[in-house]
Design a protein around this motif. Sequence first.
Motif, short mmCIF file in Angstrom:
data_model
loop_
_atom_site.label_atom_id
_atom_site.label_comp_id
_atom_site.label_asym_id
_atom_site.label_seq_id
_atom_site.Cartn_x
_atom_site.Cartn_y
_atom_site.Cartn_z
N GLU A 9 0.82 -1.21 0.00
CA GLU A 9 0.00 0.00 0.00
C GLU A 9 0.85 1.26 0.00
N MET A 10 2.02 1.22 0.61
CA MET A 10 2.93 2.37 0.55
C MET A 10 3.31 2.67 -0.90
N ILE A 11 3.64 1.62 -1.64
CA ILE A 11 4.04 1.81 -3.04
C ILE A 11 2.84 2.26 -3.86
N GLU A 12 1.68 1.67 -3.60
CA GLU A 12 0.47 2.08 -4.29
C GLU A 12 0.19 3.56 -4.06
N ALA A 13 0.31 4.00 -2.80
CA ALA A 13 0.06 5.41 -2.47
C ALA A 13 1.06 6.32 -3.17
N ARG A 14 2.31 5.85 -3.27
CA ARG A 14 3.33 6.66 -3.94
C ARG A 14 2.91 7.01 -5.38
N TRP A 15 2.33 6.02 -6.09
CA TRP A 15 1.93 6.25 -7.47
C TRP A 15 0.57 6.94 -7.58
N LEU A 16 -0.38 6.53 -6.76
CA LEU A 16 -1.72 7.11 -6.84
C LEU A 16 -1.71 8.61 -6.57
N PHE A 17 -0.94 9.02 -5.56
CA PHE A 17 -1.02 10.38 -5.08
C PHE A 17 0.20 11.24 -5.41
N GLY A 18 1.17 10.64 -6.11
CA GLY A 18 2.31 11.42 -6.59
C GLY A 18 3.20 11.99 -5.51
N VAL A 19 3.37 11.26 -4.41
CA VAL A 19 4.23 11.72 -3.32
C VAL A 19 5.41 10.77 -3.17
N PRO A 20 6.56 11.25 -2.71
CA PRO A 20 7.70 10.35 -2.51
C PRO A 20 7.48 9.46 -1.28
N MET A 21 8.20 8.34 -1.24
CA MET A 21 8.08 7.42 -0.11
C MET A 21 8.42 8.09 1.21
N SER A 22 9.28 9.11 1.17
CA SER A 22 9.68 9.80 2.40
C SER A 22 8.51 10.51 3.07
N LYS A 23 7.44 10.74 2.33
CA LYS A 23 6.26 11.41 2.88
C LYS A 23 5.15 10.43 3.27
N ILE A 24 5.42 9.14 3.19
CA ILE A 24 4.41 8.13 3.51
C ILE A 24 4.83 7.40 4.78
N GLU A 25 4.01 7.49 5.82
CA GLU A 25 4.29 6.85 7.10
C GLU A 25 3.18 5.87 7.44
N VAL A 26 3.57 4.76 8.06
CA VAL A 26 2.60 3.78 8.52
C VAL A 26 2.42 3.93 10.02
#
Length: 386
Positions: free
Chosen positions: A221-238
């Motif tokens: 889901e982190m990778i999915e969010a990266r592509w869906l919402f156009g944000v880098p992985m550094s901005k995605i936290e679990v």
Amino acid sequence: MKNIAIIGSTGSIGTQALDVINHLPGRFRVVALAAGRQVEVLAEQALRHRPLLLSVADEARAAELRRLLAQREDGYRPEIVWGEDGLERVATHPESELVLTAVVGAIGVRPTLAAIEAGKDIALANKETLVAAGELVMAAVRRCGVRIVPVDSEHSAIFQCLGGSDADRVRRILLTASGGPFRGWKDLSGVTPEQALRHPRWSMGAKVTIDSATLMNKALEMIEARWLFGVPMSKIEVVVHPQSILHSAVEFCDGSIIAQLGPTDMRLPIQYALCYPERWEGCTAPLDLAALGSLTFERPDEETFPSLRYAREAVAAGGTMPAVMNAANEVAVGRFLKGEIPFTGIFAVVAGVMARHEVVPRPDLDAILAADRWARSAARQQVVSA
């Protein structure tokens, strides 16, 4: 009335989507359904919804489906197809406007891309499509002018929280996780398939339930969010949220956090995706916040559950590595469920296959699918100590 095709109609998401459609009579028309091996279930769905096209896994099951439907005397005779070509036929049916991709695994990549190229909007419940081929898929979405609305509860929540805001206004995406059945455990060596399949909050298919237990579901889901919402992985936290009521949140650049809450019922995000951009009366029970009392949050244990680290490493490596991570995990989960490897062996297989892979940068679809095949072969051969 909106015309819909469903890929994976007999699975958990597919059956719940048809529940939503049944709850909203006159709003939708089901024009095509694709399933795998559950022929009798598909036959029941077909007799209720009368789609024009049906697809199953292989020719033998197509013959069985044809036999089941031929017993009817009302003249209903849909076209029946099978295999990968059948999936693409359902995905590109000329009368469909929206395609719900609800299969599990990388098998969803090709039909989803075909649907996009055919100008169909996508309700996406197949995270592996964006994990394996996110760059290709999102480029096709832009080129074809179609829309992807996510179905996963977390990505649906983020989509709703963003409300069309630009990605550069986002400070963090906070992706919530239930923590699975082993939250707080430090020793996973003796975990059995029966234990891993007992999810504390959600009712899902076997593969997704095991992914939740390993936190691989959240890694994907982190990778999915990266592509869906156009944000880098550094901005995605679990963030681990055991109650599974706050489905995810977005922190904006000014410090405001907007969250989406709802019952633990997948029919809510499914209905949102099917009805978008409208909202209609729902089929889920209202949420009683006072009865909940409190909601809690904690950080994930990445030492015991290294899947989140694998996702960051895969995206950093780029190219074919995310597809390899996903394929290795699919095989490893299957091996665990068959009793061939221990629960911790899932992590060992994924890490081992990723370590052996030579990344192909900026791959086309053929290269992605070749990497997927290589990873599956490597994962089946990966030796795991007891």
